[in-house]
Design a protein around this motif. Structure first.
Motif, PDB file in Angstrom:
ATOM      1  N   LEU A   4     -24.110  21.473 -19.026  1.00  0.00           N
ATOM      2  CA  LEU A   4     -22.841  20.744 -19.153  1.00  0.00           C
ATOM      3  C   LEU A   4     -21.755  21.381 -18.297  1.00  0.00           C
ATOM      4  N   GLY A   5     -21.700  22.697 -18.294  1.00  0.00           N
ATOM      5  CA  GLY A   5     -20.726  23.396 -17.453  1.00  0.00           C
ATOM      6  C   GLY A   5     -20.895  23.048 -15.988  1.00  0.00           C
ATOM      7  N   ASN A   6     -22.145  22.995 -15.534  1.00  0.00           N
ATOM      8  CA  ASN A   6     -22.410  22.632 -14.136  1.00  0.00           C
ATOM      9  C   ASN A   6     -22.043  21.182 -13.842  1.00  0.00           C
ATOM     10  N   GLU A   7     -22.333  20.288 -14.772  1.00  0.00           N
ATOM     11  CA  GLU A   7     -21.966  18.875 -14.601  1.00  0.00           C
ATOM     12  C   GLU A   7     -20.451  18.721 -14.479  1.00  0.00           C
ATOM     13  N   ILE A   8     -19.740  19.408 -15.348  1.00  0.00           N
ATOM     14  CA  ILE A   8     -18.276  19.322 -15.337  1.00  0.00           C
ATOM     15  C   ILE A   8     -17.716  19.921 -14.053  1.00  0.00           C
ATOM     16  N   TRP A   9     -18.283  21.010 -13.597  1.00  0.00           N
ATOM     17  CA  TRP A   9     -17.864  21.631 -12.332  1.00  0.00           C
ATOM     18  C   TRP A   9     -18.005  20.629 -11.181  1.00  0.00           C
ATOM     19  N   GLU A  10     -19.162  19.987 -11.086  1.00  0.00           N
ATOM     20  CA  GLU A  10     -19.416  19.018 -10.010  1.00  0.00           C
ATOM     21  C   GLU A  10     -18.422  17.866 -10.063  1.00  0.00           C
ATOM     22  N   LEU A  11     -18.103  17.421 -11.259  1.00  0.00           N
ATOM     23  CA  LEU A  11     -17.165  16.319 -11.450  1.00  0.00           C
ATOM     24  C   LEU A  11     -15.757  16.719 -11.018  1.00  0.00           C
ATOM     25  N   VAL A  12     -15.287  17.848 -11.520  1.00  0.00           N
ATOM     26  CA  VAL A  12     -13.925  18.313 -11.243  1.00  0.00           C
ATOM     27  C   VAL A  12     -13.752  18.640  -9.763  1.00  0.00           C
ATOM     28  N   ASP A  13     -14.797  19.107  -9.130  1.00  0.00           N
ATOM     29  CA  ASP A  13     -14.745  19.454  -7.710  1.00  0.00           C
ATOM     30  C   ASP A  13     -14.370  18.256  -6.830  1.00  0.00           C
ATOM     31  N   LEU A  32      -9.306  10.112 -15.163  1.00  0.00           N
ATOM     32  CA  LEU A  32      -9.907  11.035 -14.205  1.00  0.00           C
ATOM     33  C   LEU A  32     -11.426  10.941 -14.232  1.00  0.00           C
ATOM     34  N   ILE A  33     -11.950  10.478 -15.356  1.00  0.00           N
ATOM     35  CA  ILE A  33     -13.388  10.308 -15.528  1.00  0.00           C
ATOM     36  C   ILE A  33     -13.617   8.885 -16.022  1.00  0.00           C
ATOM     37  N   PRO A  34     -14.545   8.153 -15.399  1.00  0.00           N
ATOM     38  CA  PRO A  34     -14.860   6.806 -15.904  1.00  0.00           C
ATOM     39  C   PRO A  34     -15.288   6.880 -17.374  1.00  0.00           C
ATOM     40  N   ASP A  35     -14.918   5.872 -18.148  1.00  0.00           N
ATOM     41  CA  ASP A  35     -15.168   5.856 -19.590  1.00  0.00           C
ATOM     42  C   ASP A  35     -16.614   6.186 -19.951  1.00  0.00           C
ATOM     43  N   GLN A  36     -17.557   5.535 -19.301  1.00  0.00           N
ATOM     44  CA  GLN A  36     -18.969   5.725 -19.639  1.00  0.00           C
ATOM     45  C   GLN A  36     -19.408   7.179 -19.374  1.00  0.00           C
ATOM     46  N   GLN A  37     -18.986   7.738 -18.255  1.00  0.00           N
ATOM     47  CA  GLN A  37     -19.336   9.114 -17.928  1.00  0.00           C
ATOM     48  C   GLN A  37     -18.659  10.089 -18.899  1.00  0.00           C
ATOM     49  N   ALA A  38     -17.401   9.834 -19.220  1.00  0.00           N
ATOM     50  CA  ALA A  38     -16.674  10.685 -20.170  1.00  0.00           C
ATOM     51  C   ALA A  38     -17.343  10.640 -21.542  1.00  0.00           C
TER      52      ALA A  38
END
Length: 123
Positions: free
Chosen positions: A18-27, A90-96
């Protein structure tokens, strides 16, 4: 005698991913979003697996459990930042929703780790 490995602990593996997924998203976010919410959500998400890892490396049961509980606190902080990121588009609803759901699985995993630690360690 075979010892438990950090990479075999479900809570750690799930939190790390999850940390890696969030990193990729925020980047991918624009500068303002990255510097305001992005840093906060990345730190809290990374803190979950980092605290589990630190607890795993401790010798005494009480120390281990204390760090596992810190990780659990970071779960709720991460959830809060994900909700804010969703509300602020900042994040699409489905992804969030998928990320929030993934984060919400962690308290049970961490509680199982605490229970296991309590049962298996004497000191």
């Amino acid at each position: 005698m075979e010892y438990m490995k950090l990479e075999k602990i479900d809570a750690y593996v799930h939190a790390h991913q999850l940390g890696n997924e969030i990193w990729e998203l925020v980047d991918q976010w624009e500068s303002f979003a990255r510097w305001s919410i992005g840093i906060q959500i990345t730190k809290s998400a990374d803190s979950i697996s980092a605290n589990i890892a630190e607890g795993f490396g401790r010798y005494y049961k009480k120390e281990k459990i204390r760090f596992y509980r810190y990780g659990s606190g970071s779960v709720w902080e991460t959830r809060e930042w994900l909700i804010k990121a969703k509300q602020r588009k900042l994040i699409p609803d489905q992804q969030a929703d998928a990320l929030i759901s993934g984060v919400e699985e962690l308290p049970k995993m961490i509680n199982r780790l605490i229970l296991y630690t309590n049962q298996k360690l004497n000191h």
